[in-house]
Design an enzyme around this catalytic site. Structure first.
Site, short mmCIF file in Angstrom:
data_model
loop_
_atom_site.label_atom_id
_atom_site.label_comp_id
_atom_site.label_asym_id
_atom_site.label_seq_id
_atom_site.Cartn_x
_atom_site.Cartn_y
_atom_site.Cartn_z
CG ASP A 2 6.89 1.56 2.26
OD1 ASP A 2 5.73 1.11 2.27
OD2 ASP A 2 7.88 0.90 2.63
CG HIS A 19 -3.82 3.14 0.81
ND1 HIS A 19 -2.46 3.05 0.65
CD2 HIS A 19 -4.26 1.86 0.99
CE1 HIS A 19 -2.08 1.79 0.74
NE2 HIS A 19 -3.16 1.05 0.94
CG LEU A 113 6.32 19.30 -11.16
CD1 LEU A 113 7.81 19.09 -10.82
CD2 LEU A 113 5.47 19.25 -9.89
#
Length: 240
Positions: A2, A19, A113
């Site tokens: 956020d 962004h 991962l």
């Protein structure tokens, strides 16, 4: 993740610039997760509620998603990272769906991962779609209603093959879950930071992990019981 829009606004730039800058933080956190031996990292990239944002911003987010898949998937594969997208992907453009499928196929056998990107995802949606799957199995005669318990229910959620999250990190100063992995985070430790996502670098991530390491997770037990359990586990490892 956020704070992209606010980060850009503070600098007099359009939200889309935030962004784009946020993609750099994604790369930093993924690389740090690999370095620290984190098993699974799930990033909330686009919620099912984000469609309500201005069309121009949604279009930019879709373009960023496409370009990130194009530019990063080879790097992920080289570093043995498995990529998986969770959410209702059928709402995305067909070309993006195809790019997602290709990226998942390329990295499917990697084990260093597990990187999950939640896109067009919502925790309530996840619970509802699991319920629909269970109803279909019951109607088909493959499952008795009385057999449904928490374990069976969890097997029908978005990532039944992975362990539940240990740590939930939210950047940007807000202190709420915002409809993210609601079922799976029932016992996750919550960590909130005022850092906006584009400012969340390796050091900020490390601080969150250090804070997590100082917490005692009891899962309904007393502190003394949990300490005894950990001591038993440690003893078993020592003998092994």
């Amino acid at each position: 993740m956020d704070g992209n829009g606010r980060w850009a606004k503070q600098r007099g730039r359009p939200r889309t610039a935030g962004h784009r800058e946020g993609v750099k933080s994604v790369r930093a956190v993924v690389e740090e997760s690999v370095r620290r031996g984190v098993e699974t990292l799930t990033l909330f990239a686009f919620s099912s509620e984000n469609w309500q944002r201005p069309r121009s911003e949604v279009n930019i987010l879709m373009e960023l998603f496409m370009s990130a898949l194009r530019s990063e998937v080879r790097r992920l594969h080289k570093n043995e990272v498995r990529l998986r997208i969770i959410g209702a992907r059928d709402a995305f453009p067909e070309k993006l769906q195809q790019r997602i499928a290709e990226a998942e196929a390329l990295t499917a056998n990697n084990r260093r991962l597990n990187l999950q990107v939640a896109a067009n995802y919502g925790g309530r949606w996840d619970i509802v779609q699991a319920t629909r799957r269970l109803i279909a199995e019951v109607q088909a005669g493959h499952l008795e209603p009385d057999a449904i318990d928490e374990r069976i229910f969890a097997q029908h959620l978005s990532f039944p093959d992975l362990t539940e999250p240990d740590l939930f990190i939210r950047t940007g100063g807000e202190q709420r879950l915002s409809n993210f992995v609601l079922w799976q985070c029932a016992y996750a430790e919550l960590y909130f930071t005022d850092a906006l996502w584009p400012d969340f670098d390796e050091a900020a991530y490390g601080h969150a992990l250090e804070e997590y390491s100082r917490r005692q997770r009891r899962f309904g037990r007393t502190g003394e019981q949990q300490a005894e359990t950990l001591a038993t586990v440690s003893s078993s490892y020592a003998r092994g």
